[in-house]
Design an enzyme around this catalytic site. Structure first.
Site, PDB file in Angstrom:
ATOM      1  N   LYS A  34     -12.256  -1.648   6.656  1.00  0.00           N
ATOM      2  CA  LYS A  34     -11.415  -2.601   7.376  1.00  0.00           C
ATOM      3  C   LYS A  34     -11.866  -2.679   8.829  1.00  0.00           C
ATOM      4  O   LYS A  34     -12.408  -3.670   9.257  1.00  0.00           O
ATOM      5  CB  LYS A  34      -9.933  -2.198   7.292  1.00  0.00           C
ATOM      6  CG  LYS A  34      -9.434  -1.827   5.887  1.00  0.00           C
ATOM      7  CD  LYS A  34      -9.391  -2.997   4.937  1.00  0.00           C
ATOM      8  CE  LYS A  34      -9.170  -2.648   3.479  1.00  0.00           C
ATOM      9  NZ  LYS A  34      -8.020  -1.852   3.119  1.00  0.00           N
ATOM     10  N   TRP A  55       0.818  -1.220   0.000  1.00  0.00           N
ATOM     11  CA  TRP A  55       0.000   0.000   0.000  1.00  0.00           C
ATOM     12  C   TRP A  55       0.848   1.266   0.000  1.00  0.00           C
ATOM     13  O   TRP A  55       0.547   2.226  -0.707  1.00  0.00           O
ATOM     14  CB  TRP A  55      -0.998   0.002   1.162  1.00  0.00           C
ATOM     15  CG  TRP A  55      -2.115  -0.974   0.956  1.00  0.00           C
ATOM     16  CD1 TRP A  55      -2.395  -2.067   1.727  1.00  0.00           C
ATOM     17  CD2 TRP A  55      -3.096  -0.975  -0.104  1.00  0.00           C
ATOM     18  NE1 TRP A  55      -3.488  -2.741   1.210  1.00  0.00           N
ATOM     19  CE2 TRP A  55      -3.931  -2.093   0.095  1.00  0.00           C
ATOM     20  CE3 TRP A  55      -3.341  -0.145  -1.195  1.00  0.00           C
ATOM     21  CZ2 TRP A  55      -5.001  -2.404  -0.759  1.00  0.00           C
ATOM     22  CZ3 TRP A  55      -4.404  -0.447  -2.043  1.00  0.00           C
ATOM     23  CH2 TRP A  55      -5.220  -1.565  -1.814  1.00  0.00           C
ATOM     24  N   ASP A  63      -1.410   6.495   6.476  1.00  0.00           N
ATOM     25  CA  ASP A  63      -2.492   5.639   5.996  1.00  0.00           C
ATOM     26  C   ASP A  63      -2.733   4.607   7.095  1.00  0.00           C
ATOM     27  O   ASP A  63      -1.940   3.684   7.273  1.00  0.00           O
ATOM     28  CB  ASP A  63      -2.080   4.969   4.682  1.00  0.00           C
ATOM     29  CG  ASP A  63      -3.138   4.006   4.161  1.00  0.00           C
ATOM     30  OD1 ASP A  63      -4.152   3.791   4.852  1.00  0.00           O
ATOM     31  OD2 ASP A  63      -2.943   3.479   3.048  1.00  0.00           O
TER      32      ASP A  63
END
Ligand SMILES: *Cc1c(COP(=O)(O)O)cnc(C)c1O
Length: 360
Positions: free
Chosen positions: A195, A101, A171
């Site tokens: 999530k 990511w 993030d």
């Protein structure tokens, strides 16, 4: 029937009591005669819902007053663009790469301006977070971006960087609300909801006020944090239903005792699962450096990859769902978000032992 446990990395398991409340309130929210899905985002009912959600989130994370909370769309992936569009302002951005990511975030930022990879764990054998003393930061970096928890690689920061004035951008898509967070150490924190927060469709941004208003003139209105902050995330129609469900999750977290309680529970779950993997004599293995093993996402491999589909099939039959690893890495992955009960982790651990006995 045995209970079913969902180990998906996202969209992921939600707390049962929240789903039940959504079900009860679905056709007629608090006697309004309307579903939350049917309400004006500017009406008094929804205004109350979004205000309560923000107040509860502020309480959970102890968000200081000089930070704004934004409820946006476009997923965490759109933040890969919004961060540089709003914060680069013609300067250079710094990126720390610890997995898939953060690499994607850097790649997207590269399209929009000048960025420096100030640290990269690609060449170390164990997947670890590079120590801060080795980051190649300059005092003129406009910000430094990290991914606090790499959802695919299972690599999580074990420290909060202190960058002496360079805004830290994180993030936190897969570990926000899994533990208390020192918000004041960050310039900006963002997280896709699906999530550990709520349903897909909403992205949370927590941003320090002095970072607003730096976007260049051509930045699209909707992608400008300052516009979103000025309009309290209501410049256009926000993801109303997702905000409502996330608000119920915030309430549920407060009822559980808050984030310190969740952190203890999450640590116990992760420790138990890693201990079972480590005790399997190599039948299962996790390749992340001990200090950076994610408490949220546990990727692991079988000693014999050919057994992986059999494992997934048998696990599913035992009520242990969505354990297949990410398509880029293969293997298996168990996600242990807030809504995964400790009983679910113990059911998985029992299954691991049983599978190893039968296939070892
Ligand atoms: C899932 C995830 C993303 C991407 O989220 P989308 O909402 O699909 O855009 C980005 N970063 C991390 C750490 C993630 O876990």
């Amino acid at each position: 029937m045995n209970p079913v446990y969902n180990f998906s990395a996202g969209p992921a398991v939600l707390p049962k009591p929240v789903l039940q409340q959504v079900q009860e309130e679905l056709p007629n929210w608090h006697g309004s005669g309307m579903s939350v899905m049917e309400m004006s985002h500017r009406g008094k009912e929804f205004s109350g819902i979004i205000a309560q959600a923000e107040a509860d989130l502020r309480q959970l994370l102890e968000i200081p007053e000089n930070y704004r909370v934004l409820f946006l769309q476009g997923g965490a992936s759109l933040q890969f663009s919004m961060v540089p569009l709003n914060l680069l302002a013609g300067g250079r951005g710094a990126y720390v790469l610890t997995g898939i990511w953060s690499r994607l975030a850097a790649k997207e930022a590269q399209r929009l301006g000048d960025i420096d990879i100030v640290a990269d764990n690609a060449h170390v054998a164990d997947h670890a977070v590079p120590r801060q003393e080795d980051w190649q930061l300059h005092k003129d970096h406009r910000y430094c971006h990290i991914a606090d928890n790499e959802t695919i690689d299972g690599v999580e920061f074990d420290f909060t960087p202190d960058l002496e004035g360079i805004p830290l951008v994180s993030d936190a898509s897969s570990n926000l609300l899994s533990k208390p967070l020192a918000v004041q150490k960050f310039g900006l924190v963002y997280a896709g909801a699906q999530k550990n927060i709520g349903p897909a469709g909403m992205t949370l941004v927590i941003v320090r006020e002095d970072l607003l208003g730096k976007a260049q003139a051509q930045v699209p209105t909707l992608l400008n944090y300052a516009v979103q902050a000025e309009h309290h995330s209501l410049y256009n129609t926000p993801p109303t239903f997702a905000i409502y469900v996330a608000g119920l999750v915030f309430r549920w977290l407060l009822d559980q005792g808050g984030l310190a309680v969740m952190a203890e529970r999450n640590a116990r779950k992760a420790q138990a699962l890693y201990a079972a993997i480590d005790a399997s004599g190599g039948f299962y293995r996790n390749e992340v450096a001990l200090a950076n093993r994610s408490r949220m996402n546990v990727p692991f491999h079988l000693h014999d990859e050919a057994l992986t589909p059999i494992f997934c099939q048998e696990a599913e039959e035992a009520g242990l769902l969505q354990l297949k690893g990410h398509r880029l890495l293969g293997g298996l992955r168990a996600s242990l978000y807030n809504a995964m009960p400790e009983a679910g982790v113990h059911a998985l651990i029992d299954f691991l032992a049983d599978f190893a006995r039968r296939h070892g």
